[in-house]
Design a protein around this motif. Structure first.
Motif, PDB file in Angstrom:
ATOM      1  N   ALA A 112       1.044  -1.037  -0.071  1.00 46.50           N
ATOM      2  CA  ALA A 112      -0.037  -0.280   0.441  1.00 46.50           C
ATOM      3  C   ALA A 112       0.726   1.124   0.063  1.00 46.50           C
ATOM      4  N   SER A 113       0.653   2.549  -1.330  1.00 42.53           N
ATOM      5  CA  SER A 113       1.124   3.854  -0.899  1.00 42.53           C
ATOM      6  C   SER A 113       1.078   4.787   0.333  1.00 42.53           C
ATOM      7  N   ILE A 114       1.841   5.565   0.475  1.00 41.44           N
ATOM      8  CA  ILE A 114       1.958   6.306   1.689  1.00 41.44           C
ATOM      9  C   ILE A 114       0.252   7.126   1.056  1.00 41.44           C
ATOM     10  N   TRP A 115      -0.352   7.794   2.058  1.00 43.28           N
ATOM     11  CA  TRP A 115      -1.786   8.110   1.486  1.00 43.28           C
ATOM     12  C   TRP A 115      -1.698   9.998   0.778  1.00 43.28           C
ATOM     13  N   ILE A 116      -2.033   9.947  -0.090  1.00 40.09           N
ATOM     14  CA  ILE A 116      -1.830  10.692  -1.367  1.00 40.09           C
ATOM     15  C   ILE A 116      -3.112  11.890  -1.068  1.00 40.09           C
ATOM     16  N   ARG A 117      -2.970  13.020  -1.872  1.00 38.60           N
ATOM     17  CA  ARG A 117      -4.261  13.895  -2.194  1.00 38.60           C
ATOM     18  C   ARG A 117      -4.707  13.508  -3.654  1.00 38.60           C
ATOM     19  N   ALA A 118      -5.616  14.549  -3.788  1.00 34.92           N
ATOM     20  CA  ALA A 118      -6.360  14.895  -5.303  1.00 34.92           C
ATOM     21  C   ALA A 118      -5.726  15.228  -6.425  1.00 34.92           C
ATOM     22  N   ASN A 119      -5.794  14.092  -7.743  1.00 36.78           N
ATOM     23  CA  ASN A 119      -4.629  14.752  -8.626  1.00 36.78           C
ATOM     24  C   ASN A 119      -3.474  14.389  -8.018  1.00 36.78           C
ATOM     25  N   GLU A 120      -2.823  13.326  -7.368  1.00 38.38           N
ATOM     26  CA  GLU A 120      -1.066  12.519  -7.389  1.00 38.38           C
ATOM     27  C   GLU A 120      -1.248  11.430  -7.931  1.00 38.38           C
ATOM     28  N   GLY A 121      -0.392  10.543  -8.578  1.00 36.71           N
ATOM     29  CA  GLY A 121      -0.084   9.565  -8.684  1.00 36.71           C
ATOM     30  C   GLY A 121       0.618   9.340  -7.530  1.00 36.71           C
ATOM     31  N   THR A 122       0.792   7.653  -7.283  1.00 39.57           N
ATOM     32  CA  THR A 122       1.939   6.912  -7.045  1.00 39.57           C
ATOM     33  C   THR A 122       1.688   5.509  -7.659  1.00 39.57           C
ATOM     34  N   VAL A 123       3.766   5.027  -7.288  1.00 43.64           N
ATOM     35  CA  VAL A 123       3.508   3.244  -8.022  1.00 43.64           C
ATOM     36  C   VAL A 123       3.514   2.803  -6.390  1.00 43.64           C
ATOM     37  N   VAL A 124       3.447   1.563  -6.426  1.00 45.60           N
ATOM     38  CA  VAL A 124       3.737   0.616  -5.175  1.00 45.60           C
ATOM     39  C   VAL A 124       4.351  -0.901  -5.985  1.00 45.60           C
ATOM     40  N   THR A 125       4.931  -1.069  -4.713  1.00 45.74           N
ATOM     41  CA  THR A 125       6.140  -2.492  -5.176  1.00 45.74           C
ATOM     42  C   THR A 125       5.913  -3.618  -4.171  1.00 45.74           C
ATOM     43  N   TYR A 126       5.732  -4.835  -4.787  1.00 50.92           N
ATOM     44  CA  TYR A 126       5.830  -6.166  -3.745  1.00 50.92           C
ATOM     45  C   TYR A 126       7.153  -7.040  -4.348  1.00 50.92           C
ATOM     46  N   ASN A 127       7.729  -7.449  -3.627  1.00 52.26           N
ATOM     47  CA  ASN A 127       8.577  -8.769  -4.309  1.00 52.26           C
ATOM     48  C   ASN A 127       8.009  -9.995  -3.899  1.00 52.26           C
ATOM     49  N   CYS A 128       8.047 -10.453  -4.756  1.00 49.51           N
ATOM     50  CA  CYS A 128       7.401 -11.588  -4.611  1.00 49.51           C
ATOM     51  C   CYS A 128       8.432 -13.328  -4.832  1.00 49.51           C
ATOM     52  N   ALA A 129       8.851 -12.854  -5.369  1.00 51.94           N
ATOM     53  CA  ALA A 129      10.503 -14.109  -4.910  1.00 51.94           C
ATOM     54  C   ALA A 129       9.337 -15.131  -4.243  1.00 51.94           C
ATOM     55  N   GLY A 130       9.438 -15.871  -4.589  1.00 49.22           N
ATOM     56  CA  GLY A 130       9.645 -17.694  -3.926  1.00 49.22           C
ATOM     57  C   GLY A 130       7.437 -17.991  -3.085  1.00 49.22           C
ATOM     58  N   THR A 131       6.735 -17.238  -4.100  1.00 49.70           N
ATOM     59  CA  THR A 131       5.583 -17.097  -3.342  1.00 49.70           C
ATOM     60  C   THR A 131       4.456 -17.675  -4.568  1.00 49.70           C
ATOM     61  N   GLY A 132       5.439 -17.997  -5.296  1.00 50.32           N
ATOM     62  CA  GLY A 132       4.570 -18.895  -6.459  1.00 50.32           C
ATOM     63  C   GLY A 132       3.809 -18.314  -7.313  1.00 50.32           C
ATOM     64  N   THR A 133       2.360 -18.790  -7.525  1.00 50.74           N
ATOM     65  CA  THR A 133       1.562 -18.441  -8.487  1.00 50.74           C
ATOM     66  C   THR A 133       0.328 -17.599  -8.540  1.00 50.74           C
ATOM     67  N   HIS A 134      -0.067 -15.790  -8.289  1.00 49.35           N
ATOM     68  CA  HIS A 134      -1.062 -15.658  -8.372  1.00 49.35           C
ATOM     69  C   HIS A 134      -1.772 -14.447  -9.568  1.00 49.35           C
ATOM     70  N   THR A 135      -1.928 -14.562  -9.290  1.00 50.86           N
ATOM     71  CA  THR A 135      -3.373 -13.050  -9.550  1.00 50.86           C
ATOM     72  C   THR A 135      -3.429 -11.694  -8.999  1.00 50.86           C
ATOM     73  N   TYR A 136      -2.516 -10.796  -9.755  1.00 55.43           N
ATOM     74  CA  TYR A 136      -2.444  -9.261  -8.576  1.00 55.43           C
ATOM     75  C   TYR A 136      -3.677  -8.288  -9.298  1.00 55.43           C
ATOM     76  N   ARG A 137      -3.663  -7.321  -8.702  1.00 58.67           N
ATOM     77  CA  ARG A 137      -4.501  -6.149  -9.135  1.00 58.67           C
ATOM     78  C   ARG A 137      -4.004  -4.811  -8.193  1.00 58.67           C
ATOM     79  N   THR A 138      -4.115  -3.809  -8.659  1.00 58.61           N
ATOM     80  CA  THR A 138      -3.936  -1.917  -8.703  1.00 58.61           C
ATOM     81  C   THR A 138      -5.211  -1.880  -8.161  1.00 58.61           C
ATOM     82  N   THR A 139      -5.528  -1.032  -6.737  1.00 61.21           N
ATOM     83  CA  THR A 139      -6.689  -0.925  -6.583  1.00 61.21           C
ATOM     84  C   THR A 139      -6.373   1.089  -6.077  1.00 61.21           C
ATOM     85  N   VAL A 140      -7.498   1.726  -5.838  1.00 58.88           N
ATOM     86  CA  VAL A 140      -7.488   3.380  -5.645  1.00 58.88           C
ATOM     87  C   VAL A 140      -9.056   3.276  -4.497  1.00 58.88           C
TER      88      VAL A 140
END
Length: 128
Positions: free
Chosen positions: A82-110
């Motif tokens: 999860a990102s830090i808190w952002i305000r209106a009209n801002e954007g951000t990127v989040v990352t996750y290290n998935c090494a060794g976790t297997g096969t999964h389905t991912y999605r992004t939510t706001v």
């Protein structure tokens, strides 16, 4: 104030590595109140090495927003980043290290404070 600076630095670092914020976004589900706030977007996650990336933009309505990276589990969607808190009209990127976790389905939510999830991306399935 410091958390907003960190978010901006993260976007700057992502752009410096050729991961510039993209205008191509996947349309996801939206609440009726979110339709009045233009600009809310959640980009379908992507993978680079063992890192899953998610990208989102807050809407134009005032309030506090978070961008979250989720993976599908047998019991529902699990937030893995999860990102830090952002305000209106801002954007951000989040990352996750998935090494060794297997096969999964991912999605992004706001997510908007007081409203909940207002935008969901398409899904991305991969193995790590």
């Amino acid at each position: 104030m410091a958390s907003r600076k960190i978010g901006r630095r993260m976007v700057t670092v992502a752009a410096a590595f050729g991961l510039a914020l993209s205008a191509t976004l996947t349309v996801g589900s939206q609440s009726a109140s979110a339709l009045a706030c233009g600009g809310t977007a959640a980009k379908t996650p992507w993978k680079s090495g063992t890192t899953i990336w998610g990208e989102g933009y807050a809407g134009s309505c005032s309030g506090d927003y978070r961008v979250m990276l989720e993976r599908s589990r047998y019991y529902g969607w699990e937030t893995v980043a999860a990102s830090i808190w952002i305000r209106a009209n801002e954007g951000t990127v989040v990352t996750y290290n998935c090494a060794g976790t297997g096969t999964h389905t991912y999605r992004t939510t706001v997510w908007q404070s007081g409203t909940g999830t207002i935008k969901t991306s398409g899904t991305f399935r991969t193995s790590c």
